[in-house]
Enzyme design. Structure first.
Site, PDB file in Angstrom:
ATOM      1  N   GLY A  22       0.790  -1.214   0.000  1.00 27.82           N
ATOM      2  CA  GLY A  22       0.000   0.000   0.000  1.00 27.82           C
ATOM      3  C   GLY A  22       0.826   1.269   0.000  1.00 27.82           C
ATOM      4  N   GLY A  24       4.150   1.505  -1.222  1.00 28.69           N
ATOM      5  CA  GLY A  24       5.134   1.673  -2.274  1.00 28.69           C
ATOM      6  C   GLY A  24       5.505   0.372  -2.957  1.00 28.69           C
ATOM      7  N   LYS A  41      12.905   1.480  -2.659  1.00 31.97           N
ATOM      8  CA  LYS A  41      11.466   1.567  -2.428  1.00 31.97           C
ATOM      9  C   LYS A  41      10.969   2.924  -2.889  1.00 31.97           C
ATOM     10  CE  LYS A  41       7.664   0.897   0.738  1.00 31.97           C
ATOM     11  NZ  LYS A  41       7.191   0.251   1.965  1.00 31.97           N
ATOM     12  N   ASP A 139       5.025  -0.160  11.826  1.00 33.83           N
ATOM     13  CA  ASP A 139       4.352  -1.079  10.904  1.00 33.83           C
ATOM     14  C   ASP A 139       4.937  -2.480  11.021  1.00 33.83           C
ATOM     15  OD1 ASP A 139       2.407  -1.697   9.057  1.00 33.83           O
ATOM     16  OD2 ASP A 139       3.641  -1.191   7.319  1.00 33.83           O
TER      17      ASP A 139
END
Length: 525
Positions: A22, A24, A41, A139
């Protein structure tokens, strides 16, 4: 695939797309300056973002990626650079041939407890290193755990997730991608910037999924999942075995009561059967005494001939308890005792009770009360029972030598003289050891010990009765130390203290000595 073969920032040639999420797309790229492979990224920018929101996203990406680049740890992804590509920020990282933990779980289902413990221990160590550097992951999830082809385990995507506010997550689409791993406090309105405890909750959810094959709060829709995380309980894991206390400690909804990274790492380490001694005995008998100072924490060289310098550093405890009245005796004799032991001179420190603590570095420690405590467990191999006072015995490792300390305390030193267990029957200045520590002991310990850092201090229970827990680190003359103490009362009101100190680098090796001692205490009533 139009980006294939493009040159980013005049240096990185995009060779193969290796991942997409979501936030990259990740490419394997050739660094044409250094001739090595890297991971690049490229962030995705949702089309509905306003210009000021895009600028904030770019700046946050650059700032946080640079912060992540300060982390030096073998299990944290290495960030090489932050570059612009046609106005978009790109993160350049080390390239690790690997699969993600998420891919493995999708392919194989739940993993064996020992393997999950090994992965979890490494993740906890990586998070501890990041938090020490002031970096939050934000995350943590199976998709961000790389299982390298060479056996290396790496936590990736540090510093590139967006800020934790719910509106921001919704606008960028992160909520849908990571909702299962967001801590409860991140789903509530009015919550300030998330802290390290958020990452620890996500670690707990990851461990649960890895050992059970499903998420602890999985529901049919993202909204239902979010509500479950914030307000509902989860089904206890069925396959977790020794991991259950760690998972329970990490999935505490209140961040102040959540298990800390170092405690999770210790328990996970024990579950893998790891924890070999990393130090040597070369300094035994010659090293200076390394210990906390204060009213009963004194620091002098092991060869100190007199007690004069020691007495000048001590201060009496407040409240007129027995500890305060015997301070002068302790200080007057400390240097002599240090010279005799040639190792760590101990004083009471707090430790864990018979169940696993759930705490943040500065939050309280809680244990499940046991209204009907069972008898102490049998002595494990390698331990023997030592009488430490009238009606008070404690398990001690074989080969440790006993030393009587002025004032009635008893110390047991390991063969190196750098690790010690101390037990005491004591009266605090009042009936509450936590209040005593807060009022007097911690302030003096912080003053007299360079590098003092509280790990945690808070209430706990010992066999169903209230107790106090205190754990901290401090700098010795040669190395960093860690110490832990539990203070509790027997049924007759007698107060007891059990304490352990050891070099911090060997903490996972020696902390079980403390746990065994506390669990195996025999009291007179």
């Amino acid at each position: 695939m139009s980006d294939l073969g493009r040159l980013v920032a005049g240096r990185y040639r995009l060779v193969e797309r290796v991942g997409r999420g979501g936030m990259g797309t990740v490419w394997r790229a050739e660094d044409e300056v250094l001739g090595r492979h890297v991971a690049v990224k490229k962030l995705h920018v949702p089309p509905h973002l306003q210009d000021d929101e895009i600028r904030k996203l770019y700046e946050r990406t650059r700032r946080e990626a640079r912060s992540a680049a300060r982390i030096t740890h073998p299990n944290v992804i290495v960030v090489h650079d932050v570059v612009d590509d046609e106005g978009l920020p790109c993160i350049v990282m080390e390239y690790i041939p690997s699969v993600t933990l998420s891919d493995v779980l999708k392919r194989q289902g739940a993993l064996p407890v020992g393997e999950v413990a090994r992965i979890g221990r490494i993740m906890a160590a990586a998070l501890r290193a990041a938090h020490a550097a002031g970096v939050l992951h934000r995350d943590v999830k199976p998709a961000n755990v790389l299982l390298g082809n060479d056996g290396r385990i790496v936590l990736t995507d540090f510093g590139i997730a967006v800020e934790s506010g719910t509106p921001s997550l919704t606008r960028t689409g992160e909520l849908l991608g990571s909702i299962q791993y967001l801590a409860p406090e991140r789903l509530r309105t009015g919550i300030a910037e998330p802290g390290p405890a958020c990452d620890l909750w996500s670690l707990g959810a990851t461990l649960y999924q890895a050992v059970e094959g499903r998420h602890p709060f999985q529901r049919d829709t993202p909204i239902e999942t979010a509500y479950a995380i914030a307000a509902e309980t989860y089904e206890p894991p069925r396959n977790a075995g020794d991991l259950a206390p760690v998972i329970d400690g990490l999935l505490v909804k209140e961040p102040a009561r959540r298990m800390a990274a170092d405690e999770a790492e210790r328990l996970l380490d024990a579950a893998t059967g790891a924890g070999a001694v990393t130090g040597t005995c070369a300094e035994a008998g010659t090293a200076p005494v390394e210990r906390p100072t204060g009213p009963e924490r004194v620091a002098t060289p092991a060869t100190a001939p007199t007690a004069t310098p020691v007495a000048a550093t001590a201060a009496p405890a407040r409240g007129g308890g027995r500890r305060g009245s015997r301070t002068a005796l302790w200080c007057a004799s400390a240097a002599v005792v240090a010279a005799v032991t040639g190792g760590v001179l101990l004083w009471p420190e707090d430790g864990a009770a018979s169940t696993t603590p759930q705490a943040s570095p500065s939050g309280p420690v809680t244990h499940s009360p046991d209204p009907n405590p069972s008898p102490p467990p049998p002595l494990p191999a390698g331990y023997h029972l030592q009488k430490a006072g009238q009606g008070f015995s404690v398990p001690v490792p074989d080969g440790w030598r006993r030393k009587n300390v002025p004032g009635g305390e008893i110390a047991y030193l390991d063969p190196t003289g750098r690790v010690g267990l101390r037990v005491d029957v004591v009266e605090f200045a009042g009936s509450d050891p936590l209040q005593h520590w807060h009022d007097t002991e911690e302030a003096q310990t912080r003053r007299d010990n360079p590098g003092y850092e509280r790990v945690r201090m808070g209430p706990t229970t010992f066999r169903g009765r209230p107790a106090g827990y205190w754990e901290f680190t401090f700098n010795g003359q040669l190395r960093e130390y860690r110490a832990v103490e539990i203070a509790f009362s027997g049924t007759d009101g007698t107060q007891y203290v059990v304490y352990l100190s050891a070099p911090n680098a060997q903490w996972t090796t020696y902390r079980p000595v403390f746990d065994t001692a506390v669990k195996g205490i025999r009291l007179r009533g």
